[in-house]
Design a protein around this motif. Structure first.
Motif, PDB file in Angstrom:
ATOM      1  N   PHE A 136      -1.222  -4.955  -9.039  1.00  0.00           N
ATOM      2  CA  PHE A 136      -1.154  -4.682  -7.588  1.00  0.00           C
ATOM      3  C   PHE A 136      -0.088  -5.578  -6.957  1.00  0.00           C
ATOM      4  CE2 PHE A 136      -3.071  -6.067  -3.418  1.00  0.00           C
ATOM      5  CZ  PHE A 136      -3.028  -4.838  -2.752  1.00  0.00           C
TER       6      PHE A 136
ATOM      7  N   ASN B  28      -6.108 -11.201   6.107  1.00  0.00           N
ATOM      8  CA  ASN B  28      -4.725 -11.079   5.620  1.00  0.00           C
ATOM      9  C   ASN B  28      -3.699 -11.375   6.721  1.00  0.00           C
ATOM     10  OD1 ASN B  28      -5.935  -8.316   3.731  1.00  0.00           O
ATOM     11  ND2 ASN B  28      -5.423 -10.281   2.873  1.00  0.00           N
TER      12      ASN B  28
ATOM     13  N   GLY C  94     -13.677  -4.622   5.593  1.00  0.00           N
ATOM     14  CA  GLY C  94     -12.896  -4.940   4.396  1.00  0.00           C
ATOM     15  C   GLY C  94     -12.370  -6.366   4.344  1.00  0.00           C
ATOM     16  N   GLY C  95     -12.588  -7.149   5.385  1.00  0.00           N
ATOM     17  CA  GLY C  95     -12.067  -8.524   5.367  1.00  0.00           C
ATOM     18  C   GLY C  95     -10.574  -8.596   5.618  1.00  0.00           C
TER      19      GLY C  95
ATOM     20  N   TYR D 291       0.785  -1.238   0.000  1.00  0.00           N
ATOM     21  CA  TYR D 291       0.000   0.000   0.000  1.00  0.00           C
ATOM     22  C   TYR D 291       0.817   1.288   0.000  1.00  0.00           C
ATOM     23  CZ  TYR D 291      -3.511  -3.496   0.835  1.00  0.00           C
ATOM     24  OH  TYR D 291      -4.309  -4.604   0.695  1.00  0.00           O
TER      25      TYR D 291
ATOM     26  N   GLU E  32       0.814 -12.622  -0.213  1.00  0.00           N
ATOM     27  CA  GLU E  32      -0.404 -12.387   0.587  1.00  0.00           C
ATOM     28  C   GLU E  32      -1.136 -13.688   0.854  1.00  0.00           C
ATOM     29  OE1 GLU E  32      -3.579  -8.894   0.457  1.00  0.00           O
ATOM     30  OE2 GLU E  32      -3.992 -10.331  -1.124  1.00  0.00           O
TER      31      GLU E  32
ATOM     32  N   PHE F 287      -5.502  -0.794  -5.319  1.00  0.00           N
ATOM     33  CA  PHE F 287      -6.470  -1.500  -4.463  1.00  0.00           C
ATOM     34  C   PHE F 287      -7.862  -0.879  -4.597  1.00  0.00           C
ATOM     35  CE2 PHE F 287      -8.642  -2.241  -0.372  1.00  0.00           C
ATOM     36  CZ  PHE F 287      -8.887  -3.595  -0.590  1.00  0.00           C
TER      37      PHE F 287
ATOM     38  N   GLN G  74     -16.373  -8.388  -2.786  1.00  0.00           N
ATOM     39  CA  GLN G  74     -16.329  -8.136  -1.331  1.00  0.00           C
ATOM     40  C   GLN G  74     -16.778  -6.739  -0.922  1.00  0.00           C
ATOM     41  OE1 GLN G  74     -12.632  -9.355   0.475  1.00  0.00           O
ATOM     42  NE2 GLN G  74     -12.256 -10.830  -1.104  1.00  0.00           N
TER      43      GLN G  74
ATOM     44  N   SER H 138      -5.125 -14.601   2.094  1.00  0.00           N
ATOM     45  CA  SER H 138      -6.429 -13.968   2.340  1.00  0.00           C
ATOM     46  C   SER H 138      -7.367 -15.076   2.801  1.00  0.00           C
ATOM     47  CB  SER H 138      -6.923 -13.286   1.064  1.00  0.00           C
ATOM     48  OG  SER H 138      -8.035 -12.473   1.347  1.00  0.00           O
TER      49      SER H 138
ATOM     50  N   TYR I  35      -9.346 -12.864  -7.459  1.00  0.00           N
ATOM     51  CA  TYR I  35      -7.918 -12.556  -7.323  1.00  0.00           C
ATOM     52  C   TYR I  35      -7.163 -12.746  -8.645  1.00  0.00           C
ATOM     53  CZ  TYR I  35      -9.018 -12.231  -2.443  1.00  0.00           C
ATOM     54  OH  TYR I  35      -9.569 -11.832  -1.248  1.00  0.00           O
TER      55      TYR I  35
ATOM     56  N   TYR J  33     -14.510  -8.671  -8.021  1.00  0.00           N
ATOM     57  CA  TYR J  33     -14.210  -8.482  -6.587  1.00  0.00           C
ATOM     58  C   TYR J  33     -15.499  -8.053  -5.868  1.00  0.00           C
ATOM     59  CZ  TYR J  33     -11.185  -7.629  -2.570  1.00  0.00           C
ATOM     60  OH  TYR J  33     -10.586  -7.685  -1.332  1.00  0.00           O
TER      61      TYR J  33
HETATM   62  C1  AVI Z   1      -7.314  -5.841   1.883  1.00  0.00           C
HETATM   63  N1  AVI Z   1      -7.638  -7.251   1.674  1.00  0.00           N
HETATM   64  C2  AVI Z   1      -8.833  -7.624   2.413  1.00  0.00           C
HETATM   65  C3  AVI Z   1      -7.701  -7.657   0.254  1.00  0.00           C
HETATM   66  C4  AVI Z   1      -8.058  -9.158   0.143  1.00  0.00           C
HETATM   67  O1  AVI Z   1      -8.966  -9.476  -0.597  1.00  0.00           O
HETATM   68  O2  AVI Z   1      -7.434  -9.966   0.836  1.00  0.00           O
HETATM   69  C5  AVI Z   1      -6.402  -7.376  -0.470  1.00  0.00           C
HETATM   70  C6  AVI Z   1      -6.409  -7.881  -1.895  1.00  0.00           C
HETATM   71  N2  AVI Z   1      -5.488  -8.629  -2.439  1.00  0.00           N
HETATM   72  C7  AVI Z   1      -5.791  -8.873  -3.681  1.00  0.00           C
HETATM   73  N3  AVI Z   1      -6.962  -8.329  -3.953  1.00  0.00           N
HETATM   74  C8  AVI Z   1      -7.348  -7.681  -2.846  1.00  0.00           C
END
Ligand code: AVI
Length: 334
Positions: free
Chosen positions: A225, A175, A170-171, A47, A291, A55, A66, A293, A215, A64
């Motif tokens: 990203f 992470n 944001g979930g 970030y 990452e 993002f 979410q 998730s 993703y 996406y």
């Molecule tokens: C911030 N976080 C909740 C996102 C996720 O979905 O885990 C970060 C992200 N990584 C890839 N797309 C979004």
């Protein structure tokens, strides 16, 4: 409102509690991550300005789900949440835009933010300013106390007074590895009183194609990203990663119930990181884990919360339960 000397009390204040430098943290984490068997770079380094902008783009992608789902769930839940909260300190950990806080403040029993002090906690002062400017304009009675700090270690600076509603949208809890999530949840529990509530956004387990598409978007924004994290290491530590020689890969690990995002070396190469006096060798196909998730069920989330001394009081979700808000309290008080 006037203070004791008859002067107006400012409605907003920012306090900076950031201790160690970002670059020192990055250097330590990159040294550990590049010398580990599974190379890794912690996802918090996504970030920078460009990463935050990417993002935001991710949050608008059709794949996406979410961000949109969480907002629609909050739309339905904010009345119930604010009815029991009433007024006091509204703490938001890692605020993005001001959208979610304003949904809550709109649903408060008293108008114009009366009786509410909004306390956003974030490492970026500019993110805090962006999250609060509009709120101060929209709600003439709202007060703001911005805490510039790391919500994984600076929650002790949240004032201990009155009633609190803490939010973590944001979930992002997904992470964190289990031990890191435990530490974070315990520190939230540590600032909560008997009547306080903590509202946490959780991305839930769902059909794998839906998860993997989120993703691996068709426009390639998530790939950009992911690769941007290498540009961060290059800029801050003088490294010579070539993002063009790494591929984005994201897949669901069914055993761990989590998306794992990697950067895959497309050829054997050596990367120099002068600030660490380090040369890192990559084999073709070797990956850097950037990452995790985690995706939850009510049961797995309940276990996570209860291990941290928290109890789920209410669930709010969409009909398919693809995303959920858990409203939790501190267990064993009262
Ligand atoms: C911030 N976080 C909740 C996102 C996720 O979905 O885990 C970060 C992200 N990584 C890839 N797309 C979004």
């Amino acid at each position: 409102m006037l203070n004791r000397t008859g002067n107006p009390v400012p409605r907003s204040e920012f306090r900076n509690y950031l201790s160690s430098g970002y670059r020192d943290d990055l250097a330590r984490d990159i040294l550990a991550g590049m010398t580990a068997e599974q190379k890794c770079i912690p996802s918090r380094y996504f970030y920078d300005a460009r990463g935050s902008q990417l993002f935001e783009e991710i949050c608008r992608l059709p794949e996406y789900y979410q961000t949109r789902l969480e907002l629609s769930i909050l739309h339905g839940a904010c009345g119930a949440i604010m009815e029991s909260f009433g007024k006091g300190d509204l703490v938001e950990l890692g605020p993005g835009t001001d959208l979610k806080a304003s949904k809550l403040i709109d649903a408060a029993p008293e108008p114009e933010g009366e009786g509410i002090c909004y306390i956003p906690v974030d490492v970026s002062e500019s993110a805090l300013a962006a999250a609060t400017e509009g709120l101060l304009r929209r709600y003439p009675r709202l007060r703001v106390l911005g805490i510039v700090g790391d919500f994984t270690r600076d929650l002790g600076y949240i004032p201990a007074r009155g009633k609190k509603l803490v939010t973590f949208f944001g979930g992002t809890i997904g992470n964190f590895t289990d031990p890191a999530a435990q530490r974070m949840l315990r520190s939230v529990a540590g600032v909560m009183g008997e009547d306080d509530r903590f509202v946490v956004g959780l991305d839930m387990v769902k059909p794998v194609p839906v998860l993997e598409a989120a993703y691996n978007d068709a426009a390639g924004v998530t790939a950009a990203f992911n690769k941007n994290i290498l540009a961060v290491v290059n800029r801050e530590l003088g490294a010579d990663f070539d993002p063009g020689r790494f591929e984005h890969r994201a897949g669901f690990n069914r055993d761990e119930e989590r998306i794992e995002m990697h950067l895959v070396a497309s050829a054997a190469m050596a990367v120099g990181i002068p600030a660490l006096d380090l040369h890192v060798a990559f084999e073709r196909g070797e990956t850097i884990l950037t990452e995790i998730s985690r995706k939850f069920t009510r049961e797995s989330a309940g276990r996570l919360f209860s291990a941290a001394g928290l109890t789920v009081e209410r669930w709010f979700s969409d009909p398919k339960e693809w995303f959920a808000l858990a409203e939790v309290s501190r267990a064993g008080l009262g």
